[in-house]
Motif scaffolding. Structure first.
Motif, PDB file in Angstrom:
ATOM      1  N   ALA A  19       1.013  -1.514   0.063  1.00 40.30           N
ATOM      2  CA  ALA A  19      -0.443   0.355  -0.091  1.00 40.30           C
ATOM      3  C   ALA A  19       0.661   0.896   0.120  1.00 40.30           C
ATOM      4  O   ALA A  19       0.573   2.279  -0.424  1.00 40.30           O
ATOM      5  N   ALA A  20       2.276   0.795   0.503  1.00 38.41           N
ATOM      6  CA  ALA A  20       2.718   2.299   0.770  1.00 38.41           C
ATOM      7  C   ALA A  20       3.786   2.379  -0.507  1.00 38.41           C
ATOM      8  O   ALA A  20       4.728   3.078  -0.832  1.00 38.41           O
ATOM      9  N   PHE A  21       3.472   1.564  -1.720  1.00 32.55           N
ATOM     10  CA  PHE A  21       4.220   2.127  -3.124  1.00 32.55           C
ATOM     11  C   PHE A  21       4.697   2.466  -3.798  1.00 32.55           C
ATOM     12  O   PHE A  21       5.459   3.109  -3.722  1.00 32.55           O
ATOM     13  N   GLY A  22       3.295   3.521  -3.586  1.00 35.24           N
ATOM     14  CA  GLY A  22       3.087   4.729  -5.162  1.00 35.24           C
ATOM     15  C   GLY A  22       4.442   6.119  -4.056  1.00 35.24           C
ATOM     16  O   GLY A  22       4.927   6.720  -4.947  1.00 35.24           O
ATOM     17  N   ASN A  23       3.472   6.099  -2.354  1.00 38.19           N
ATOM     18  CA  ASN A  23       4.252   6.646  -1.668  1.00 38.19           C
ATOM     19  C   ASN A  23       5.987   6.588  -1.890  1.00 38.19           C
ATOM     20  O   ASN A  23       6.545   7.841  -1.175  1.00 38.19           O
ATOM     21  N   GLN A  24       6.719   5.201  -1.358  1.00 39.53           N
ATOM     22  CA  GLN A  24       7.469   5.304  -1.266  1.00 39.53           C
ATOM     23  C   GLN A  24       8.422   5.362  -2.798  1.00 39.53           C
ATOM     24  O   GLN A  24       9.784   6.374  -2.638  1.00 39.53           O
ATOM     25  N   LEU A  25       7.708   5.110  -3.970  1.00 38.51           N
ATOM     26  CA  LEU A  25       8.349   5.561  -5.093  1.00 38.51           C
ATOM     27  C   LEU A  25       8.434   7.010  -5.505  1.00 38.51           C
ATOM     28  O   LEU A  25       9.571   7.489  -5.750  1.00 38.51           O
ATOM     29  N   TRP A  26       7.538   7.857  -5.147  1.00 41.10           N
ATOM     30  CA  TRP A  26       7.708   9.408  -5.125  1.00 41.10           C
ATOM     31  C   TRP A  26       8.001  10.176  -4.612  1.00 41.10           C
ATOM     32  O   TRP A  26       9.628  11.541  -4.714  1.00 41.10           O
ATOM     33  N   GLU A  27       8.599   9.481  -2.942  1.00 43.35           N
ATOM     34  CA  GLU A  27      10.031  10.078  -2.549  1.00 43.35           C
ATOM     35  C   GLU A  27      11.391  10.133  -2.707  1.00 43.35           C
ATOM     36  O   GLU A  27      11.962  11.089  -3.209  1.00 43.35           O
ATOM     37  N   THR A  28      11.423   8.623  -3.385  1.00 43.45           N
ATOM     38  CA  THR A  28      12.830   8.923  -3.996  1.00 43.45           C
ATOM     39  C   THR A  28      12.886  10.028  -5.322  1.00 43.45           C
ATOM     40  O   THR A  28      14.141   9.747  -5.400  1.00 43.45           O
ATOM     41  N   SER A  29      11.651   9.103  -5.846  1.00 42.11           N
ATOM     42  CA  SER A  29      12.254   9.692  -7.103  1.00 42.11           C
ATOM     43  C   SER A  29      12.149  11.680  -7.590  1.00 42.11           C
ATOM     44  O   SER A  29      13.089  11.795  -8.068  1.00 42.11           O
ATOM     45  N   THR A  30      11.882  11.929  -5.898  1.00 39.79           N
ATOM     46  CA  THR A  30      11.540  13.993  -5.785  1.00 39.79           C
ATOM     47  C   THR A  30      12.606  14.267  -4.716  1.00 39.79           C
ATOM     48  O   THR A  30      13.159  15.201  -5.321  1.00 39.79           O
ATOM     49  N   SER A  31      13.390  13.455  -4.902  1.00 39.32           N
ATOM     50  CA  SER A  31      14.722  14.016  -4.283  1.00 39.32           C
ATOM     51  C   SER A  31      15.711  15.036  -4.892  1.00 39.32           C
ATOM     52  O   SER A  31      16.561  14.240  -5.859  1.00 39.32           O
ATOM     53  N   PHE A  32      16.207  16.130  -4.621  1.00 37.80           N
ATOM     54  CA  PHE A  32      16.642  16.856  -5.311  1.00 37.80           C
ATOM     55  C   PHE A  32      17.936  16.557  -5.788  1.00 37.80           C
ATOM     56  O   PHE A  32      18.729  17.034  -7.314  1.00 37.80           O
ATOM     57  N   ILE A  33      18.761  16.087  -4.877  1.00 37.86           N
ATOM     58  CA  ILE A  33      19.782  15.605  -4.768  1.00 37.86           C
ATOM     59  C   ILE A  33      20.147  14.328  -5.685  1.00 37.86           C
ATOM     60  O   ILE A  33      21.126  14.393  -6.657  1.00 37.86           O
ATOM     61  N   LEU A  34      19.619  13.688  -6.317  1.00 37.16           N
ATOM     62  CA  LEU A  34      19.509  12.835  -7.559  1.00 37.16           C
ATOM     63  C   LEU A  34      19.006  12.939  -8.885  1.00 37.16           C
ATOM     64  O   LEU A  34      19.486  12.795  -9.889  1.00 37.16           O
ATOM     65  N   VAL A  35      19.342  14.613  -9.040  1.00 38.10           N
ATOM     66  CA  VAL A  35      19.072  15.273 -10.217  1.00 38.10           C
ATOM     67  C   VAL A  35      20.549  15.109 -10.631  1.00 38.10           C
ATOM     68  O   VAL A  35      21.036  15.247 -11.764  1.00 38.10           O
ATOM     69  N   ALA A  36      21.284  15.266  -9.987  1.00 39.41           N
ATOM     70  CA  ALA A  36      22.702  15.376 -10.347  1.00 39.41           C
ATOM     71  C   ALA A  36      23.258  14.399 -11.171  1.00 39.41           C
ATOM     72  O   ALA A  36      24.301  14.295 -11.855  1.00 39.41           O
ATOM     73  N   ILE A  37      22.742  12.987 -11.203  1.00 40.71           N
ATOM     74  CA  ILE A  37      22.572  11.896 -11.711  1.00 40.71           C
ATOM     75  C   ILE A  37      22.892  12.049 -12.626  1.00 40.71           C
ATOM     76  O   ILE A  37      23.950  12.184 -13.925  1.00 40.71           O
ATOM     77  N   PRO A  38      21.450  12.431 -13.943  1.00 34.84           N
ATOM     78  CA  PRO A  38      21.510  12.595 -14.932  1.00 34.84           C
ATOM     79  C   PRO A  38      22.843  13.591 -15.680  1.00 34.84           C
ATOM     80  O   PRO A  38      23.213  13.540 -16.208  1.00 34.84           O
TER      81      PRO A  38
END
Length: 428
Positions: free
Chosen positions: A41-60
């Motif tokens: 049930a927490a699947f969507g929330n977990q993916l959203w919180e991870t994918s919207t982390s500002f620091i990960l924008v550095a990867i691409p």
């Protein structure tokens, strides 16, 4: 519970199911088998919180910097300049392989991009000058691993993100071990080619000083780019993510200045960036959800209790983890290995009193070893793919001396932690 998880994960990987899919399947299976409530049930929330982390924008953005340098021809000019300065040493062009990988690592942040770039430029020279192709290919695979240790490193960003460790401090801590490892690689090449001159190809006369000085200009773009990226972070002008954006703009400007900017180059660079970023992010999302499941069903605490109850002491526990990473590195893809294990082992290391910045650098060196050890050493496949002749076993044999060099660096980091901590402490 722990044994079930390990067996299921290894079975999925053995079936050649993509890593991200394997992690998702494992997470859903553990949820069904052991969770008291439906954690999915927490699947969507977990993916959203991870994918919207500002620091990960550095990867691409860091991946894009490497793609631009490779496709605009700047990396090739760097190789040519280092060839003029280093090829007189025993081992000849293999020193240019390591030197180019070191400089390219200081801008790309990716081991795969580094190995592919240097391999594309260097491998045609191996037959031309009579090098032992196994050792020559091994030097490229090993040099490529520096891309995840010398800042800006995508893997250090991921470690900092998952362990809540300062990424700027991790970047500083990676400089001395990264340069030291490159130097150890070059010493190994000199020693082996001194005893086995046929491995080092045709000895060439050193280039004249006028030619060397003329080609130094080709090193300037990479050094300026490194200064832009790292300097903006430590001057307090930019976060690592913002510095990656600064580096991307600077790389585009340099490609334009050196005549390598075109619509086709941009299209190819963006396509390569999207492919690499999609792979990394999907694995990161899957592993982050798996970590949530593992913590929720109590497996994380079970593993920590298992190691703690062994009462090995801090150093014994550390050596056990080193052996654990070496063994798992044979079978698990490196990015997945990091993402799966970091949330499990860093609380234990912190509890035992180890410095998290130092442990991050030690972990990255162990991950580097996994990149050039079969059967899933990614850099081995990258170099063999670029080489497109012979067998993968040739590259594996050629990489063995460099695996020994990494093991030596692991020992040095354990005996002398200041190798990693000196620069961060100096910077305050």
């Amino acid at each position: 519970m722990l044994l079930t998880s390990i067996i299921l994960l290894l079975l999925l990987l053995a079936l050649s199911i993509p890593v991200a899919a394997s992690l998702f399947v494992l997470a859903f299976s553990l949820d069904e088998l052991f969770a008291r409530a439906p954690l999915i049930a927490a699947f969507g929330n977990q993916l959203w919180e991870t994918s919207t982390s500002f620091i990960l924008v550095a990867i691409p953005l860091f991946v894009l910097v490497g793609e631009i340098l490779q496709r605009s021809g700047i990396a090739g000019k760097v190789y040519d300049a280092l060839d003029a300065w280093l090829s007189w040493l025993p081992g000849g062009l293999m020193h240019a392989n390591i030197g180019t990988a070191t400089l390219f690592s200081a801008t790309s942040g990716s081991s795969v991009a580094t190995a592919a770039t240097v391999g594309t430029i260097a491998l045609p020279q191996a037959q031309r000058f009579g090098y032992d192709e196994r050792f020559f290919a091994g030097s490229i695979a090993a040099g490529g691993t520096l891309g995840i240790l010398i800042p800006p490193s995508i893997n250090l960003i991921i470690y900092g993100f998952l362990s809540k460790t300062s990424i700027p401090q991790l970047f500083l801590a990676g400089i001395v071990p990264g340069l030291g490892l490159a130097l150890i690689f070059m010493v190994i090449i000199v020693v082996l080619c001194w005893f086995r001159p046929e491995w080092g190809g045709t000895r060439r006369a050193a280039a004249g000083m006028a030619e060397r000085l003329k080609k130094l200009v080709h090193l300037v773009p990479v050094l300026i780019l490194f200064a832009f990226i790292i300097g903006s972070i430590y001057a307090g002008w930019a976060t690592p993510t913002e510095a990656a954006a600064v580096g991307t703009v600077a790389a585009l400007a340099m490609a334009w200045a050196f005549g390598g900017l075109s619509w086709r180059m941009l299209r190819d660079a963006l396509e390569g960036t999207m492919r690499t970023t999609a792979m990394i992010m999907l694995i990161l999302l899957a592993a982050n959800f798996l970590n949530f499941i593992l913590a929720s069903i109590g497996l994380t605490n079970q593993l920590l209790a298992l190691i703690t109850d062994a009462q090995l002491g801090p150093m014994g526990t550390l050596l056990l983890l080193v052996a654990f990473y070496v063994v798992l590195g044979f079978f698990v893809e490196t990015l997945s290995l990091m993402i799966i294990t970091i949330p499990l082992v860093t609380p234990l290391m912190m509890q035992l009193g180890f410095d998290m910045v130092w442990f991050g650098i030690l972990l990255i060196v162990l991950i580097e070893m996994a990149l050039i050890t079969p059967p899933v050493g990614l850099n081995l496949y990258v170099v063999q793919g670029v080489r497109n002749r012979g067998t993968l076993g040739d590259v594996v044999v050629g990489a063995i001396p460099f695996v020994v060099a990494m093991a030596l660096m692991v020992v040095l980091l354990i005996l002398f932690p200041q190798i990693a901590l000196f620069v961060p402490q100096l910077a305050g």
